[in-house]
Design a protein around this motif. Structure first.
Motif, PDB file in Angstrom:
ATOM      1  N   UNK A 140       0.110   4.530  48.698  1.00  0.00           N
ATOM      2  CA  UNK A 140       1.312   3.816  48.253  1.00  0.00           C
ATOM      3  C   UNK A 140       1.269   2.378  48.759  1.00  0.00           C
ATOM      4  N   UNK A 141       1.375   1.425  47.824  1.00  0.00           N
ATOM      5  CA  UNK A 141       1.442   0.018  48.220  1.00  0.00           C
ATOM      6  C   UNK A 141       2.732  -0.569  47.650  1.00  0.00           C
TER       7      UNK A 141
ATOM      8  N   UNK B 169      -2.857   7.377  35.321  1.00  0.00           N
ATOM      9  CA  UNK B 169      -4.320   7.307  35.467  1.00  0.00           C
ATOM     10  C   UNK B 169      -4.773   8.230  36.606  1.00  0.00           C
ATOM     11  N   UNK B 170      -4.120   8.104  37.767  1.00  0.00           N
ATOM     12  CA  UNK B 170      -4.518   8.939  38.905  1.00  0.00           C
ATOM     13  C   UNK B 170      -4.109  10.392  38.758  1.00  0.00           C
TER      14      UNK B 170
ATOM     15  N   UNK C 220      -7.252   5.794  44.483  1.00  0.00           N
ATOM     16  CA  UNK C 220      -6.011   5.809  43.709  1.00  0.00           C
ATOM     17  C   UNK C 220      -4.952   5.005  44.454  1.00  0.00           C
ATOM     18  N   UNK C 221      -4.325   4.110  43.718  1.00  0.00           N
ATOM     19  CA  UNK C 221      -3.282   3.273  44.308  1.00  0.00           C
ATOM     20  C   UNK C 221      -1.997   3.486  43.508  1.00  0.00           C
ATOM     21  N   UNK C 222      -0.882   3.633  44.200  1.00  0.00           N
ATOM     22  CA  UNK C 222       0.413   3.632  43.517  1.00  0.00           C
ATOM     23  C   UNK C 222       1.099   2.347  43.956  1.00  0.00           C
ATOM     24  N   UNK C 223       1.184   1.404  43.011  1.00  0.00           N
ATOM     25  CA  UNK C 223       1.713   0.076  43.340  1.00  0.00           C
ATOM     26  C   UNK C 223       3.153  -0.038  42.854  1.00  0.00           C
TER      27      UNK C 223
ATOM     28  N   UNK D 228      -6.234  -7.939  48.547  1.00  0.00           N
ATOM     29  CA  UNK D 228      -7.068  -7.628  49.720  1.00  0.00           C
ATOM     30  C   UNK D 228      -6.887  -6.186  50.168  1.00  0.00           C
ATOM     31  N   UNK D 229      -5.636  -5.721  50.141  1.00  0.00           N
ATOM     32  CA  UNK D 229      -5.373  -4.334  50.540  1.00  0.00           C
ATOM     33  C   UNK D 229      -6.141  -3.374  49.633  1.00  0.00           C
ATOM     34  N   UNK D 230      -6.064  -3.645  48.328  1.00  0.00           N
ATOM     35  CA  UNK D 230      -6.714  -2.742  47.373  1.00  0.00           C
ATOM     36  C   UNK D 230      -8.238  -2.806  47.517  1.00  0.00           C
TER      37      UNK D 230
END
Ligand code: DC
Length: 220
Positions: A200-201, A132-133, A143-146, A213-215
């Motif tokens: 990066x999470x 997606x990102x 953008x989050x990479x989990x 919460x972080x996101x």
């Protein structure tokens, strides 16, 4: 209207859908689970009697005029194959394999790309998937990479299955996860990888609430 897009990518079992659904609820955004769309094509391919690996037969399924669409009921995404709600039928280990198989086929990715981009044009979305990102929404606002370790992901899946009373083997689950990671990360087209500008999470040692919460704080 300018819409807002949050892209969440990462490997299987990192908790993307749980987290994205919860964050979407907090932010009042629409949650789009793109994996469900690949699973639905996988189901159509399986129903057409095509075995895993018979890549050359997939085009005929796309050409037969199948329709994959999303509908929302009380904020919950349902995925439809030619109007039939297949949201439950796509959640089997077999459909995980079919989804991973069809997702490496360029024509399948092209088939779903427009629907995914259209959703983000018309709604504020949290969209989760693998590309997606990097590919679908390269201009996403957040953008989050989990991710999480293989052990953590396998343990979560193991607990989920044993809670349902299903008999399962931890080693086999961990092996399946590693195989799926390898396929998703090493395919030629739109492989799973962190976008350069993604946060990066690593959820290995975090609770669901902490990740949400972080996101949400990144979104705000
Ligand atoms: O997130 P999931 O496990 O439901 O996804 C099923 C498969 O679909 C997964 O193996 C990779 C593929 N997929 C993809 O290639 N690109 C996406 N945007 C979403 C899923």
């Amino acid at each position: 209207m300018k819409t807002i897009a949050v892209a969440i990518d990462g490997p299987s079992g990192a908790g993307k859908s749980t987290i994205a659904r919860a964050a979407a609820g907090h932010l009042g955004f629409v949650y789009v689970d793109t994996g469900a769309m690949y699973r639905t094509i996988g189901l159509a391919v399986c129903r057409a009697g095509i075995a895993l690996g018979q890549t050359e037969r997939i085009q005929s399924v796309l050409d037969s005029g199948i329709q994959v669409s999303l509908k929302y009921e009380q904020g919950v995404q349902h995925v439809l194959l030619d109007g039939e709600d297949v949201s439950a039928s796509i959640r089997t280990p077999e459909m995980s394999k079919y989804a991973s198989f069809v997702s490496a086929v360029p024509a399948v990715r092209a088939f779903l790309l427009q629907t995914q981009r259209e959703m983000a044009k018309t709604h504020n979305v949290i969209m989760d998937g693998r590309d997606i990102g990097t590919n679908i929404l390269p201009n996403a606002d957040v953008k989050i990479y989990l991710t999480a370790s293989v052990e953590t992901r396998a343990k979560r899946r193991y607990d989920e299955l044993t809670e349902k009373g299903e008999n399962c083997d931890f080693e086999e689950i961990a092996r399946d996860i590693q195989e799926r990671d390898a396929r998703d990360m090493n395919r030629e087209i739109a492989p799973l990888k962190k976008a350069d500008d993604a946060v990066l999470v690593d959820s290995s040692d975090m609770t669901i609430e902490e990740v949400v919460n972080t996101i949400c704080s990144h979104c705000k």
